[in-house]
Design an enzyme around this catalytic site. Structure first.
Site, PDB file in Angstrom:
ATOM      1  N   CYS A   2     -72.300  -3.114  21.620  1.00  0.00           N
ATOM      2  CA  CYS A   2     -73.661  -3.092  22.165  1.00  0.00           C
ATOM      3  C   CYS A   2     -74.660  -3.206  21.036  1.00  0.00           C
ATOM      4  O   CYS A   2     -74.315  -3.146  19.861  1.00  0.00           O
ATOM      5  CB  CYS A   2     -73.857  -1.779  22.909  1.00  0.00           C
ATOM      6  SG  CYS A   2     -72.514  -1.418  24.039  1.00  0.00           S
ATOM      7  N   ARG A  27     -75.391  -9.076  20.665  1.00  0.00           N
ATOM      8  CA  ARG A  27     -74.312  -8.096  20.524  1.00  0.00           C
ATOM      9  C   ARG A  27     -73.724  -7.685  21.867  1.00  0.00           C
ATOM     10  O   ARG A  27     -72.633  -7.131  21.933  1.00  0.00           O
ATOM     11  CB  ARG A  27     -74.808  -6.847  19.805  1.00  0.00           C
ATOM     12  CG  ARG A  27     -75.414  -7.114  18.432  1.00  0.00           C
ATOM     13  CD  ARG A  27     -75.876  -5.817  17.804  1.00  0.00           C
ATOM     14  NE  ARG A  27     -74.737  -4.961  17.620  1.00  0.00           N
ATOM     15  CZ  ARG A  27     -73.922  -5.024  16.566  1.00  0.00           C
ATOM     16  NH1 ARG A  27     -74.154  -5.926  15.639  1.00  0.00           N
ATOM     17  NH2 ARG A  27     -72.890  -4.240  16.461  1.00  0.00           N
ATOM     18  N   TRP A  75     -72.518  -4.149  26.155  1.00  0.00           N
ATOM     19  CA  TRP A  75     -71.326  -4.937  26.425  1.00  0.00           C
ATOM     20  C   TRP A  75     -70.321  -3.918  26.932  1.00  0.00           C
ATOM     21  O   TRP A  75     -69.791  -3.109  26.178  1.00  0.00           O
ATOM     22  CB  TRP A  75     -70.802  -5.600  25.145  1.00  0.00           C
ATOM     23  CG  TRP A  75     -69.796  -6.659  25.418  1.00  0.00           C
ATOM     24  CD1 TRP A  75     -70.016  -7.990  25.614  1.00  0.00           C
ATOM     25  CD2 TRP A  75     -68.359  -6.516  25.508  1.00  0.00           C
ATOM     26  NE1 TRP A  75     -68.839  -8.657  25.824  1.00  0.00           N
ATOM     27  CE2 TRP A  75     -67.805  -7.776  25.773  1.00  0.00           C
ATOM     28  CE3 TRP A  75     -67.504  -5.422  25.408  1.00  0.00           C
ATOM     29  CZ2 TRP A  75     -66.438  -7.984  25.935  1.00  0.00           C
ATOM     30  CZ3 TRP A  75     -66.140  -5.633  25.570  1.00  0.00           C
ATOM     31  CH2 TRP A  75     -65.626  -6.901  25.826  1.00  0.00           C
ATOM     32  N   ASN A 101     -73.208   2.886  20.760  1.00  0.00           N
ATOM     33  CA  ASN A 101     -72.418   1.653  20.626  1.00  0.00           C
ATOM     34  C   ASN A 101     -71.039   2.061  20.111  1.00  0.00           C
ATOM     35  O   ASN A 101     -70.921   2.656  19.043  1.00  0.00           O
ATOM     36  CB  ASN A 101     -73.070   0.689  19.630  1.00  0.00           C
ATOM     37  CG  ASN A 101     -72.116  -0.456  19.269  1.00  0.00           C
ATOM     38  OD1 ASN A 101     -71.243  -0.805  20.052  1.00  0.00           O
ATOM     39  ND2 ASN A 101     -72.261  -0.972  18.063  1.00  0.00           N
ATOM     40  N   GLY A 102     -70.000   1.773  20.882  1.00  0.00           N
ATOM     41  CA  GLY A 102     -68.654   2.147  20.455  1.00  0.00           C
ATOM     42  C   GLY A 102     -67.843   2.669  21.625  1.00  0.00           C
ATOM     43  O   GLY A 102     -68.211   2.465  22.782  1.00  0.00           O
ATOM     44  N   GLU A 490     -60.073 -24.726  15.716  1.00  0.00           N
ATOM     45  CA  GLU A 490     -61.460 -24.268  15.774  1.00  0.00           C
ATOM     46  C   GLU A 490     -62.265 -25.071  16.796  1.00  0.00           C
ATOM     47  O   GLU A 490     -63.046 -24.521  17.575  1.00  0.00           O
ATOM     48  CB  GLU A 490     -62.110 -24.354  14.389  1.00  0.00           C
ATOM     49  CG  GLU A 490     -63.569 -23.988  14.307  1.00  0.00           C
ATOM     50  CD  GLU A 490     -63.919 -22.592  14.803  1.00  0.00           C
ATOM     51  OE1 GLU A 490     -65.106 -22.341  15.045  1.00  0.00           O
ATOM     52  OE2 GLU A 490     -62.993 -21.773  15.015  1.00  0.00           O
ATOM     53  N   LYS A 494     -64.202 -23.508  20.041  1.00  0.00           N
ATOM     54  CA  LYS A 494     -65.632 -23.717  20.318  1.00  0.00           C
ATOM     55  C   LYS A 494     -65.832 -24.188  21.759  1.00  0.00           C
ATOM     56  O   LYS A 494     -66.674 -23.694  22.496  1.00  0.00           O
ATOM     57  CB  LYS A 494     -66.236 -24.729  19.332  1.00  0.00           C
ATOM     58  CG  LYS A 494     -66.403 -24.181  17.918  1.00  0.00           C
ATOM     59  CD  LYS A 494     -67.559 -23.273  17.727  1.00  0.00           C
ATOM     60  CE  LYS A 494     -67.293 -21.796  17.666  1.00  0.00           C
ATOM     61  NZ  LYS A 494     -66.345 -21.222  16.804  1.00  0.00           N
ATOM     62  N   GLU A 497     -65.024 -21.288  24.242  1.00  0.00           N
ATOM     63  CA  GLU A 497     -65.896 -20.110  24.315  1.00  0.00           C
ATOM     64  C   GLU A 497     -67.295 -20.405  24.819  1.00  0.00           C
ATOM     65  O   GLU A 497     -67.953 -19.507  25.350  1.00  0.00           O
ATOM     66  CB  GLU A 497     -65.929 -19.382  22.970  1.00  0.00           C
ATOM     67  CG  GLU A 497     -66.548 -20.100  21.821  1.00  0.00           C
ATOM     68  CD  GLU A 497     -66.522 -19.213  20.561  1.00  0.00           C
ATOM     69  OE1 GLU A 497     -66.250 -19.756  19.486  1.00  0.00           O
ATOM     70  OE2 GLU A 497     -66.753 -18.003  20.684  1.00  0.00           O
ATOM     71  N   HIS A 513     -43.392 -32.029  21.239  1.00  0.00           N
ATOM     72  CA  HIS A 513     -42.517 -30.908  21.613  1.00  0.00           C
ATOM     73  C   HIS A 513     -43.045 -30.165  22.839  1.00  0.00           C
ATOM     74  O   HIS A 513     -42.690 -29.014  23.083  1.00  0.00           O
ATOM     75  CB  HIS A 513     -42.355 -29.966  20.412  1.00  0.00           C
ATOM     76  CG  HIS A 513     -41.908 -30.689  19.185  1.00  0.00           C
ATOM     77  ND1 HIS A 513     -40.629 -31.174  19.011  1.00  0.00           N
ATOM     78  CD2 HIS A 513     -42.604 -31.088  18.090  1.00  0.00           C
ATOM     79  CE1 HIS A 513     -40.544 -31.805  17.852  1.00  0.00           C
ATOM     80  NE2 HIS A 513     -41.720 -31.777  17.269  1.00  0.00           N
ATOM     81  N   LYS A 612     -71.126 -11.049  19.811  1.00  0.00           N
ATOM     82  CA  LYS A 612     -71.076 -11.592  18.448  1.00  0.00           C
ATOM     83  C   LYS A 612     -70.145 -10.809  17.538  1.00  0.00           C
ATOM     84  O   LYS A 612     -69.412 -11.376  16.723  1.00  0.00           O
ATOM     85  CB  LYS A 612     -72.484 -11.612  17.854  1.00  0.00           C
ATOM     86  CG  LYS A 612     -72.568 -12.262  16.496  1.00  0.00           C
ATOM     87  CD  LYS A 612     -72.211 -13.741  16.585  1.00  0.00           C
ATOM     88  CE  LYS A 612     -72.177 -14.449  15.245  1.00  0.00           C
ATOM     89  NZ  LYS A 612     -71.573 -15.768  15.322  1.00  0.00           N
TER      90      LYS A 612
HETATM   91  C1  AGP Z   1     -66.227 -17.284  17.140  1.00  0.00           C
HETATM   92  O1  AGP Z   1     -67.102 -18.242  17.549  1.00  0.00           O
HETATM   93  C2  AGP Z   1     -66.289 -16.027  17.866  1.00  0.00           C
HETATM   94  N1  AGP Z   1     -67.565 -15.477  17.889  1.00  0.00           N
HETATM   95  C3  AGP Z   1     -65.235 -15.019  17.438  1.00  0.00           C
HETATM   96  O2  AGP Z   1     -63.973 -15.612  17.562  1.00  0.00           O
HETATM   97  C4  AGP Z   1     -65.374 -14.485  16.009  1.00  0.00           C
HETATM   98  O3  AGP Z   1     -65.044 -15.458  15.082  1.00  0.00           O
HETATM   99  C5  AGP Z   1     -64.436 -13.280  15.837  1.00  0.00           C
HETATM  100  O4  AGP Z   1     -64.828 -12.296  16.745  1.00  0.00           O
HETATM  101  C6  AGP Z   1     -64.460 -12.744  14.412  1.00  0.00           C
HETATM  102  O5  AGP Z   1     -65.719 -12.269  14.116  1.00  0.00           O
HETATM  103  P1  AGP Z   1     -66.086 -11.913  12.602  1.00  0.00           P
HETATM  104  O6  AGP Z   1     -66.001 -13.151  11.787  1.00  0.00           O
HETATM  105  O7  AGP Z   1     -67.485 -11.384  12.693  1.00  0.00           O
HETATM  106  O8  AGP Z   1     -65.114 -10.864  12.152  1.00  0.00           O
END
Ligand code: AGP
Length: 617
Positions: A2, A27, A75, A101-102, A490, A494, A497, A513, A612
């Site tokens: 959060c 967040r 969150w 937060n936690g 990657e 992208k 997500e 395979h 994030k």
């Molecule tokens: C990537 O676009 C995502 N936001 C997520 O996979 C992110 O890379 C992952 O949570 C790791 O975050 P960090 O680099 O802040 O540790």
């Protein structure tokens, strides 16, 4: 995961807190709330399921006056996103309020104990249990609020960043942290204070900030210096005030429609910022204090273990190819979440490199602590200055990408690869695996990358055209070889997500395979076919797809004449060394996923179900 923020001072608190929540919304964004108390101890609490904007529209029809306020954007972990479970929460007496937060892992047993003492609970949250525990401890011991919070926290297992106040004492906030980030902003002459998950909510008010460490509690009282104590041994901690380098412009969209598009376009700047003062091509050297100070460890390392999550893990995978190819040092790349529970074998000459944009990812932090407990030297690569991982590691290097606000990581990925390339090149040259001439050549080639990306970004509209064709595709495959296999992973991440299209990345040769069974005329396949990367092999992979009517979007080196006759679409990128090519090949993949997501009406900067920084496991 959060976002929390609070204000205590002489200004109207609500505008500062609500704007702060807007900046922290990356967040977590499934519900939000604010509590405001004025000097007459009148308190208003507003909270709602939905975005900060929804909260704004509720509050602005009501009384929001007061110089003390706490705000929260959520969150959900414990209790579904709804009005009741959103924060702030109050104690049974209504006298204490909290934002958190936690995760409190042992909240259930505490709840049972409190229930047996007559407490009742409106929500399903762990946080409401914590504020009532604080109330009970205060009642039983007649403690001041600071002491009550401290004693209550000694009974808590889990992660937290909290801010608490008593509505009958509107000149004091108690803040504490373990595992989740908490920054405190200090106004002139202690006339005002800010608490927040990061500094973005208060950078235009003060540049003086304290990063609270784990197991620390701060008593913030108007007109007085902040007092910090260690929660478990009650020892006094001398506060360290840091000067913030962040500026407002950096955390606004700068004319772009989305933070993600802005951050994609910031990569030339971010990469040159990341190698500034480190890459001295004209002098033929790479200068990195944190490596120089530990050079013996790196040169004698028997193995490098890279731990990370998500996009950072993909950067780690590129790092494996860089270290093994340029410095001939064996590397293993580990998902931090698996590494921390696998009881891994770590030898004393192993070096662990932890990669994290936010510096707050719980699994990566735990993996670091495990590695340290087994005697490994842990080197961090982080983007957020003062973050938990930056402070937990033995040494490290920052990626100077600037704040990354879009949940989908872009510039952090390319700057992480830049730092890994600098380290691998330096070690390769020092241990003799890379000749001086090859080393020098790499330095110049790396120096040219930002300019090449700038030119590459001019293909944005072409990518948009391709995106329009495939925006309704149900699936998508990404293929790459060698250095560009992680880029394929990657690219798929992208697209997944931010557009919610199912996508998978594969080593191109792995297709035969299994995945090749997925290919028909409705399957778009993105293939990275750079001239210097196993080119002929990739071309035959492309022909295998073609013969099964797959739609091919090929990333090729400028001037490619072969693939253009086979692929449905080609995207040309400037030429460079294969080891550096991931810094270029990833750009069109970022743009493709961005445009497809925009065309599908997705919330690109705040994709569903994501946040994030993942501060819980
Ligand atoms: C990537 O676009 C995502 N936001 C997520 O996979 C992110 O890379 C992952 O949570 C790791 O975050 P960090 O680099 O802040 O540790």
């Amino acid at each position: 995961m959060c976002g929390i923020t609070g204000y205590l001072g002489f200004r109207e608190a609500y505008p500062i807190v609500i704007n702060g929540l807007q900046r922290l919304e990356y967040r977590g964004y499934d519900s939000a709330g604010v509590v405001i108390t004025n000097s007459k101890k009148e308190t208003n609490l507003y909270k709602t399921k939905g975005k900060v904007a929804d909260l704004r529209s509720i509050v602005e029809k009501n009384d929001a006056t007061g110089n003390l306020a706490l705000g929260h954007t959520r969150w959900a972990t414990h209790g579904e996103p709804n009005d009741i479970n959103s924060h702030p929460h109050t104690s049974n007496s209504g006298k204490l309020v909290i934002i958190h937060n936690g995760i409190i892992e042992n909240y259930d047993s505490i709840k049972k104990e409190l229930t047996s003492r007559g407490y009742t609970f409106k929500s399903d949250t762990d946080t409401e249990v914590l504020i009532n525990l604080i109330e009970e401890v205060q009642k039983q011991n007649n403690y001041k609020l600071g002491k009550a919070v401290q004693m209550a926290l000694t009974n808590v297992v889990g992660a937290y960043a909290i801010a608490v106040y008593a509505i009958d004492k509107p000149d004091e906030i108690i803040a504490a942290r373990l595992g989740s980030p908490l920054t405190i902003g200090i106004g002139e002459d202690n006339k005002e204070f800010f608490v927040a998950s990061d500094a973005s909510p208060f950078i235009e008010y003060t540049k003086n900030a304290i990063y609270l460490d784990d197991e620390e509690l701060a008593i913030i009282k108007l007109g007085r210096n902040i007092r910090i104590r260690k929660i478990y041994d009650d020892s006094f901690v001398e506060p360290t005030i840091n000067a913030l380098k962040l500026n407002l412009e950096q955390i606004e969209k700068g004319g772009f429609e989305h933070f993600m598009l802005k951050e994609i376009h910031e990569q030339p700047h971010a990469i040159s910022n990341t190698y500034r003062g480190r890459l001295l091509a004209d002098k033929g050297i790479i200068k990195m204090g944190s490596i120089d100070n530990n050079i013996a460890k790196f040169l004698n390392a028997k193995r490098i273990i890279i731990v990370a999550c998500g996009t950072s893990w993909h950067a780690g995978l590129v790092g494996e190819y860089l270290f093994e190819d340029l410095a001939r040092i064996p590397v293993e790349v580990e998902y931090a979440s698996e590494f921390r529970y696998r009881n891994p074998i770590i030898n004393k000459n192993d070096i662990v490199i932890a990669i994290s944009q936010s510096g707050e990812t719980a699994d990566t932090l735990a993996a670091i602590k495990l590695a340290k407990s087994k005697g490994a030297f842990v080197f961090g690569i982080c983007n957020v200055v003062g973050s938990s991982i930056a402070r937990e590691t033995d040494s490290g290097a920052y990626t100077h990408a600037g704040p990354e606000i879009g949940v989908a990581s872009t510039k952090a990925f390319t700057t992480q690869i830049t730092v890994l390339a600098l380290i691998a090149l330096k070690l390769g040259n020092l241990n003799g695996e890379l000749s001086n001439s090859a080393f020098q050549d790499y330095l110049y080639k790396l120096q040219l990358i930002p300019k090449k990306i700038e030119n590459l970004l001019s293909i944005n509209s072409k990518i948009e055209e391709i995106a329009a064709i495939y925006k309704d595709a149900p699936n998508c495959l990404y293929l790459g070889r060698g250095f560009n296999f992680p880029v394929a992973l990657e690219g798929a991440l992208k697209l997944k997500e931010i557009s919610y299209i199912h996508a998978e990345g594969y080593p191109a040769a792995e297709m035969k395979h299994g995945p090749i069974a997925l290919i028909d005329e409705s399957m778009p396949v993105v293939v990275i076919a750079t001239k210097k990367g196993h080119y002929e092999k990739v071309v035959s992979n492309i022909q295998e797809i073609k013969s099964r009517k797959g739609k091919i979007i090929a990333i090729v080196t400028e001037g490619d004449t072969t693939v253009k006759d086979i692929a449905d679409h080609i995207i040309e990128i400037p030429d460079t060394e294969e080891a550096l090519s991931p810094l270029l090949t990833t750009i069109p993949l970022q743009l493709l996923s961005y445009h497809i997501a925009v065309m599908r009406g997705c919330n690109v900067d705040q994709p569903r179900n994501l946040a994030k920084s993942v501060t819980v496991e």
